[in-house]
Design a protein around this motif. Structure first.
Motif, PDB file in Angstrom:
ATOM      1  N   VAL A   1      60.137  51.047  50.829  1.00 33.25           N
ATOM      2  CA  VAL A   1      60.688  50.372  49.658  1.00 33.25           C
ATOM      3  C   VAL A   1      61.579  51.337  48.867  1.00 33.25           C
ATOM      4  O   VAL A   1      62.675  50.969  48.430  1.00 33.25           O
ATOM      5  N   ARG A   2      61.130  52.555  48.696  1.00 40.07           N
ATOM      6  CA  ARG A   2      61.922  53.568  47.978  1.00 40.07           C
ATOM      7  C   ARG A   2      63.258  53.770  48.682  1.00 40.07           C
ATOM      8  O   ARG A   2      64.304  53.874  48.033  1.00 40.07           O
ATOM      9  N   CYS A   3      63.215  53.784  49.990  1.00 42.43           N
ATOM     10  CA  CYS A   3      64.426  53.965  50.790  1.00 42.43           C
ATOM     11  C   CYS A   3      65.423  52.826  50.539  1.00 42.43           C
ATOM     12  O   CYS A   3      66.618  53.056  50.369  1.00 42.43           O
ATOM     13  N   CYS A   4      64.936  51.603  50.483  1.00 43.73           N
ATOM     14  CA  CYS A   4      65.810  50.435  50.282  1.00 43.73           C
ATOM     15  C   CYS A   4      66.261  50.287  48.831  1.00 43.73           C
ATOM     16  O   CYS A   4      67.421  49.980  48.567  1.00 43.73           O
ATOM     17  N   LEU A   5      65.350  50.502  47.887  1.00 37.21           N
ATOM     18  CA  LEU A   5      65.695  50.326  46.469  1.00 37.21           C
ATOM     19  C   LEU A   5      66.683  51.375  45.986  1.00 37.21           C
ATOM     20  O   LEU A   5      67.437  51.124  45.040  1.00 37.21           O
ATOM     21  N   SER A   6      66.694  52.530  46.615  1.00 37.09           N
ATOM     22  CA  SER A   6      67.578  53.607  46.163  1.00 37.09           C
ATOM     23  C   SER A   6      69.022  53.428  46.646  1.00 37.09           C
ATOM     24  O   SER A   6      69.919  54.117  46.187  1.00 37.09           O
ATOM     25  N   ARG A   7      69.243  52.477  47.529  1.00 36.16           N
ATOM     26  CA  ARG A   7      70.586  52.267  48.069  1.00 36.16           C
ATOM     27  C   ARG A   7      71.439  51.457  47.105  1.00 36.16           C
ATOM     28  O   ARG A   7      70.938  50.633  46.354  1.00 36.16           O
ATOM     29  N   LYS A   8      72.754  51.697  47.171  1.00 37.48           N
ATOM     30  CA  LYS A   8      73.693  50.978  46.305  1.00 37.48           C
ATOM     31  C   LYS A   8      74.018  49.623  46.914  1.00 37.48           C
ATOM     32  O   LYS A   8      73.857  49.411  48.112  1.00 37.48           O
ATOM     33  N   LYS A   9      74.513  48.719  46.069  1.00 39.76           N
ATOM     34  CA  LYS A   9      74.821  47.362  46.536  1.00 39.76           C
ATOM     35  C   LYS A   9      75.895  47.341  47.626  1.00 39.76           C
ATOM     36  O   LYS A   9      75.898  46.457  48.465  1.00 39.76           O
ATOM     37  N   ASP A  10      76.822  48.297  47.589  1.00 35.83           N
ATOM     38  CA  ASP A  10      77.900  48.290  48.569  1.00 35.83           C
ATOM     39  C   ASP A  10      77.526  48.979  49.887  1.00 35.83           C
ATOM     40  O   ASP A  10      78.331  49.037  50.805  1.00 35.83           O
ATOM     41  N   GLN A  11      76.289  49.466  49.999  1.00 34.39           N
ATOM     42  CA  GLN A  11      75.842  50.091  51.239  1.00 34.39           C
ATOM     43  C   GLN A  11      75.270  49.047  52.186  1.00 34.39           C
ATOM     44  O   GLN A  11      74.835  47.970  51.761  1.00 34.39           O
ATOM     45  N   CYS A  12      75.253  49.382  53.446  1.00 31.94           N
ATOM     46  CA  CYS A  12      74.753  48.487  54.487  1.00 31.94           C
ATOM     47  C   CYS A  12      73.281  48.152  54.277  1.00 31.94           C
ATOM     48  O   CYS A  12      72.511  48.974  53.774  1.00 31.94           O
ATOM     49  N   SER A  13      72.878  46.965  54.657  1.00 32.24           N
ATOM     50  CA  SER A  13      71.489  46.515  54.506  1.00 32.24           C
ATOM     51  C   SER A  13      70.617  46.869  55.696  1.00 32.24           C
ATOM     52  O   SER A  13      69.509  46.369  55.827  1.00 32.24           O
ATOM     53  N   PHE A  14      71.129  47.705  56.587  1.00 25.57           N
ATOM     54  CA  PHE A  14      70.355  48.177  57.733  1.00 25.57           C
ATOM     55  C   PHE A  14      70.187  49.682  57.586  1.00 25.57           C
ATOM     56  O   PHE A  14      71.159  50.394  57.363  1.00 25.57           O
TER      57      PHE A  14
ATOM     58  N   LYS B   1      62.553  56.539  60.273  1.00 29.84           N
ATOM     59  CA  LYS B   1      61.569  57.080  61.227  1.00 29.84           C
ATOM     60  C   LYS B   1      61.880  56.579  62.635  1.00 29.84           C
ATOM     61  O   LYS B   1      62.982  56.758  63.117  1.00 29.84           O
ATOM     62  N   ASP B   2      60.931  55.892  63.271  1.00 35.53           N
ATOM     63  CA  ASP B   2      61.156  55.439  64.649  1.00 35.53           C
ATOM     64  C   ASP B   2      61.533  53.959  64.737  1.00 35.53           C
ATOM     65  O   ASP B   2      61.423  53.347  65.780  1.00 35.53           O
ATOM     66  N   PHE B   3      61.983  53.381  63.624  1.00 39.25           N
ATOM     67  CA  PHE B   3      62.419  51.984  63.626  1.00 39.25           C
ATOM     68  C   PHE B   3      63.517  51.782  62.599  1.00 39.25           C
ATOM     69  O   PHE B   3      63.994  52.733  61.992  1.00 39.25           O
ATOM     70  N   LYS B   4      63.943  50.538  62.424  1.00 40.37           N
ATOM     71  CA  LYS B   4      65.002  50.199  61.474  1.00 40.37           C
ATOM     72  C   LYS B   4      64.448  49.316  60.367  1.00 40.37           C
ATOM     73  O   LYS B   4      63.523  48.534  60.590  1.00 40.37           O
ATOM     74  N   LEU B   5      65.035  49.430  59.196  1.00 44.48           N
ATOM     75  CA  LEU B   5      64.716  48.541  58.084  1.00 44.48           C
ATOM     76  C   LEU B   5      65.912  47.629  57.853  1.00 44.48           C
ATOM     77  O   LEU B   5      67.050  48.087  57.815  1.00 44.48           O
ATOM     78  N   VAL B   6      65.630  46.349  57.730  1.00 47.93           N
ATOM     79  CA  VAL B   6      66.650  45.363  57.381  1.00 47.93           C
ATOM     80  C   VAL B   6      66.176  44.751  56.070  1.00 47.93           C
ATOM     81  O   VAL B   6      65.038  44.297  55.980  1.00 47.93           O
ATOM     82  N   TYR B   7      67.039  44.761  55.056  1.00 45.18           N
ATOM     83  CA  TYR B   7      66.587  44.242  53.760  1.00 45.18           C
ATOM     84  C   TYR B   7      67.664  43.397  53.096  1.00 45.18           C
ATOM     85  O   TYR B   7      68.845  43.521  53.406  1.00 45.18           O
ATOM     86  N   ARG B   8      67.208  42.531  52.212  1.00 43.13           N
ATOM     87  CA  ARG B   8      68.102  41.710  51.393  1.00 43.13           C
ATOM     88  C   ARG B   8      67.514  41.615  50.005  1.00 43.13           C
ATOM     89  O   ARG B   8      66.296  41.575  49.847  1.00 43.13           O
TER      90      ARG B   8
END
Length: 144
Positions: free
Chosen positions: A36-49, A53-60
């Motif tokens: 969650v920290r990884c996703c929440l820290s991203r900016k709106k103009d950054q990719c959602s993927f 670690k050993d997998f991918k996060l996809v978020y919206r």
């Protein structure tokens, strides 16, 4: 394959978590917080993927809620991205403009919807009417 689905608010509080691969309980909290920290820290103009670690996060993000899906490297990110949107559309259809409170107070129904869409980490249904059929039947039984 889908490893997990998380629904969190802007403060990082988990509102829904569903795991499709076993993760020890004591590791779940750390995994959720880190993802969650990884996703929440991203900016709106950054990719959602995000490679994580050993997998991918996809978020919206939808208003104050984030839906984060952990998937294996072989999974199609765009299909998961669309799955998340379909999930939110189904929730909107059932709750008539879903909110964080709807999710908190009807967690069992949200899990039923998610279980109709994903089983054993694989997408099994995307048709909104078919996804909502069990809940519609359940609601009719409760009314009648």
């Amino acid at each position: 394959m889908i490893k997990f689905v998380l629904m969190v608010n802007r403060q990082g509080q988990t509102r829904l978590s569903r795991y499709y691969q076993p993760v020890e309980l004591n590791r779940r909290a750390a995994l959720e917080a880190d993802a969650v920290r990884c996703c929440l820290s991203r900016k709106k103009d950054q990719c959602s993927f995000v490679e994580y670690k050993d997998f991918k996060l996809v978020y919206r993000q939808y208003a104050a809620l984030y839906i984060v899906v952990g998937v294996t490297d072989s999974e199609n990110e765009l299909s998961i991205y669309e799955l998340v949107h379909n999930f939110v559309e189904v929730l909107d259809k059932y709750f008539s403009r879903v909110s964080e409170l709807d999710i908190m107070f009807n967690l069992d129904r949200v899990h039923i919807i998610l279980d109709e869409m994903i089983q054993n980490g694989h997408i099994v249904e995307t048709n909104k009417s078919r996804i909502l059929a069990p809940l519609t039947a359940l609601d009719k039984m409760m009314d009648g």
